[in-house]
Write a protein that holds these residues in place. Structure first.
Motif: not given
Lengths: 542, 313
Positions: B71-91
């Motif tokens: 349960x924890x591992x997919x949660x971490x992967x999802x959180x990382x993807x979300x942050x990556x998505x935000x960083x490139x999207x903000x620009x």
């Protein structure tokens, strides 16, 4: 082996209990209603499939292949409207759910049998009205986005009225199932022993009851706007088209889980039986099912990532969307682990269940591409979404339904289909489905927008692959339903419990008697105690 | 990154490579998990296939440790993807103030472009290489969606307000523009192209006019005419003096505005548009609701021209 005394009296069952069309139409027997739902739904599935193949033929070459743009737009719209509102929204709950729910919890029927019949009647009426949408050539897409849908009134009013009526049928089924599950479980069938299919029907019923009224209101407003010029959605009348999108997706996102959750339930039933093992992590699957249902209410905004929303709103919806992935992943791990140290047989229901896991993995992973804001900006409204959606709904919900139909076929009809042909049919379906939709992921990556009658020549090869795949897929369905249809009348007689399932519905004769049980069974153990050691004292799932 | 499984169009905008990197990452992880898990499933299904009637099976119902981990591992992967998505999207959502602003008018079924100098074009958007371009888009009928695959950008376009998009082209050439929101009969014919040219070619393009054409006002010049013609000047000064209405001096530069009800709203095209058409919708602190509504009295072009003029003040 039956712990629950049931008379194996094959002379009297729900099918031959009374004869004639009227005895079926007026029946309040949940099994007959489930069967009638199934028959009607499969008819609409065939119609929807016909439109799908028209679309695929047209896309075989750029420009006009067999029809003009107007006909194409009608064809893809009707494919969507028929498949969504008349096939997969009633879907598993109305068919297998109706048939099995009372049997699985040891009840004689659902809580409100007449309401159940009304639900079917509304559905048939909805189908009748939808025929008008076909006649009047609806071309708005199944999403009815305003203001385009405010300019096309006859067909739009027909289609939305149909969806509105179908929505009522769905709400009635949901209410009925909620009350049934709460109040009509047999003695000893407490919540920790409930089959997982019932749990998913429960989560689905909550969605049906809470989300469906919103689409009812939305479609009613759209009808009023078309007929009386009420200005809610059309900017020309002072309305707001984004409001329509919000209201539409507030329902239409949860509805995806109305389609898929019961399929997950079916897979959770099939895998333990064909592994002779308890389902691994029963409680986790229960929590995941209810969790998915809950989160599904909070993620509709991901359908609107490029719809002019404020940045913060986009971030929040993206964040929430990611967390649908977690309970879904948990379920996949649980299904796979169930096989470990089991005694696995690869019969056709199991083939469907395991291919469901594979196809749903693809559906889930590509959901990540769409939940991520910067990649979604590219993928939104392209073929990538078309492929992702079909992996979820055809690869998920329909494959799940077929798995369930094969699994419970002998219970429903007292006969068995040809297992070899069932496997061949599955193979055609599996190859054809992937052949049709894998190329669409690539098309989406390359930037091909959806709902295009014509397309730049560089997309031709991939479109042709998809069209060929779609025909193999269609052939698979003909094969599968030919095999099952033949077996309904001519199949070999099947025993009460050919797969030696411990679940309650298998302890009734096949087909079950009109009122299911002579005496209500008393449940003493959970549903998945396969291979349970004598000295194990626990009687519920973990 | 390893991109055997992806097939993205040309990388024609500054961030195309970043988006593709993230897309490759997600795709590679997806392929990895799908193959591994399906492999595990088939392996277990074959290894533990039924070999005899009395095959021993293990009675395993759950494992708290294992279940917590997955349960924890997919949660971490999802959180990382979300942050990556935000960083490139903000620009992608933060246009530089130096961007060239081009108005886009969507009709069923064509795209009209209006450049800062007043030059207009249909279905072909000409932009200079290496310059940030900001599009201010509105529809004149149903919903459309402006999509340039090579730039990795897309945004829906509505009647009655503006939506925005920006990108900076890094590659000369012609790239598809698609309408991505179904808009009726000729939806698939509502396609155009972005033509990325050199700065010189772009400047030539803007002044290129057929002989005999009337001299053209730029949107800002046309807006200046409207400013007096529509009597905006009676209440809105240009020199900072506050009369019956707020002065227009430095309007866009001030970025934000405090309203009578205490909320602060950003000053953008949509705010100005609303304040012209329905002046009472957002009242500026310290002023009375006396301005007449201009709903129905200005064309889309007039509104765009006025906004272009206000930006110059």
């Amino acid at each position: 082996m039956s712990a629950y005394a049931a008379t194996d009296d094959h002379d009297h069952n729900y099918i031959n209990w009374e004869k004639g069309f009227w005895s079926w139409w007026m029946s309040i027997d949940h099994k007959r209603i489930g069967l009638m739902y199934l028959g009607t739904m499969l008819m609409f599935f065939a119609i929807g499939g016909f439109f799908a193949l028209l679309v695929r033929i047209e896309l075989f070459t750029p420009g006009e292949t067999i029809m003009g743009a107007a006909d194409y737009n009608t064809a893809f719209t009707l494919h969507g409207v028929v498949m969504i509102f008349l096939f997969i929204v009633p879907g598993i709950p109305a068919t297998l759910g109706n048939f099995l729910l009372p049997l699985m919890i040891g009840a004689k029927d659902v809580a409100f049998p007449r309401l159940n019949r009304l639900s079917y009647w509304l559905y048939v009426l909805s189908g009748g009205v939808a025929v008008l949408a076909i006649v009047f050539r609806l071309d708005t897409g199944w999403t009815f986005y305003a203001p385009y849908s405010v300019q096309n009134s006859t067909a739009v009013v027909a289609a939305t009225t149909a969806a509105f009526l179908g929505g009522f049928a769905s709400i009635l089924t949901g209410v009925n199932f909620l009350v049934t599950i709460h109040n009509m479980r047999a003695p000893g069938m407490h919540w920790g022993r409930l089959p997982l299919f019932v749990w998913t029907l429960y989560a689905t019923a909550i969605l049906q009851v809470v989300a469906t009224p919103v689409i009812g209101i939305t479609l009613l407003l759209l009808i009023l706007e078309n007929v009386f010029g009420l200005g809610v959605f059309d900017p020309d009348l002072g309305g707001d088209p984004v409001l329509f999108e919000h209201m539409f997706w507030f329902y239409s996102h949860p509805v995806v889980y109305i389609m898929i959750l019961p399929a997950m339930g079916i897979v959770s039933e099939i895998i333990p039986v064909f592994s002779r093992k308890p389902i691994f992590g029963y409680r986790a699957i229960v929590y995941a099912s209810v969790g998915i249902a809950a989160i599904s209410f909070l993620v509709w905004g991901h359908h609107m990532f490029v719809a002019g929303m404020a940045n913060l709103t986009r971030y929040i919806f993206s964040f929430l969307t990611f967390f649908v992935a977690v309970p879904t992943a948990v379920k996949v791990f649980n299904w796979i682990s169930t096989l470990y140290k089991g005694s696995v047989t690869w019969d056709s229901p199991m083939l469907y269940a395991l291919s469901f896991v594979f196809l749903f993995l693809i559906a889930g992973c590509t959901g990540i591409h769409l939940a991520t804001l910067s990649t979604d900006a590219h993928y939104h409204d392209t073929y990538f979404v078309v492929a992702h959606f079909h992996y979820t709904i055809q690869g998920g919900a329909v494959i799940g339904l077929l798995g369930g139909l094969h699994f419970w076929f002998s219970k429903m009809f007292g006969r068995m289909y040809n297992e070899k042909l069932a496997k061949v049919g599955w193979l055609f379906l599996f190859i054809g489905f992937n052949g049709a939709f894998l190329p669409m992921f690539i098309l989406g990556m390359e930037g091909m927008p959806r709902r295009y009658f014509d397309y730049p020549v560089e997309f031709t090869t991939l479109h042709q692959m998809a069209t060929i795949g779609a025909f193999v897929n269609g052939l698979g369905y003909l094969f599968v339903f030919g095999n099952l249809g033949y077996a309904v009348f001519r199949g070999k007689k099947a025993g009460t419990n050919p797969y030696e399932s411990l679940s309650l519905e298998w302890q009734t004769p096949s087909p079950p008697a009109h009122d299911n049980w002579e005496t209500i069974p008393i449940v003493t153990d959970w549903t998945y105690g396969y291979g349970k050691p004598e000295d194990d004292e626990s009687h519920a799932g973990h | 990154m390893f991109d055997l499984f992806t097939s993205m169009p040309e990388q024609a905008a500054t961030w195309s490579a970043d988006v593709d990197w993230l897309n490759d990452l997600i795709t590679n992880l997806s392929v990895f998990f799908t193959v591994t898990l399906t492999g595990a499933m088939i392996y277990l299904g074959v290894k533990y296939r039924k070999k005899s009637e009395d095959q021993e099976v293990a009675y395993i119902t759950h494992n708290a440790m294992l279940e917590t981990v997955w349960t924890v591992v997919p949660t971490i992967i999802c959180a990382v993807m979300f942050v990556y998505g935000i960083i490139s999207y903000k620009e992608m959502r933060t246009p530089p103030s130096s961007a060239i602003e081009i108005n886009v008018d969507a009709y069923s079924w064509r795209w009209d472009f209006t450049y800062p100098g007043g030059k207009k074009s249909t279905n072909t958007l000409v932009v200079p290489l290496g310059q940030p371009i900001r599009l201010i888009m509105t529809s004149h009928d149903v919903i459309h969606s402006f999509f340039i695959p090579a730039m990795r950008v897309k945004e829906d376009v509505y009647q009655g307000n503006y939506s925005y998009l920006w990108f900076e082209p890094i590659k000369l050439g012609e790239f598809h523009i698609f309408c991505a929101e179904y808009c009726g009969l000729q939806h698939s014919a509502m396609i155009g192209k972005v033509k990325v040219v050199t700065q010189e070619e772009y400047e030539d393009y803007l002044v290129d006019r057929k002989a005999g054409d009337a001299p053209q006002l730029s949107p800002a010049e046309a807006g200046k005419v409207l400013y007096t013609e529509k009597t905006c000047n009676t209440c809105h000064s240009l020199d900072g003096s506050q009369t019956l209405g707020p002065s227009f001096k430095g309007l866009f530069a001030s970025k934000e505005r405090k309203l009578a009800d205490g909320t602060v709203v950003p000053i953008d095209e949509n705010y100005i548009r609303e304040s012209i058409l329905q002046p009472q919708a957002k009242m500026v602190e310290g002023f009375s609701p006396i301005m007449p509504a201009f709903e129905g009295q200005l064309s889309e072009e007039d509104i765009a021209n006025l906004i272009a003029y206000l930006k110059t003040l």
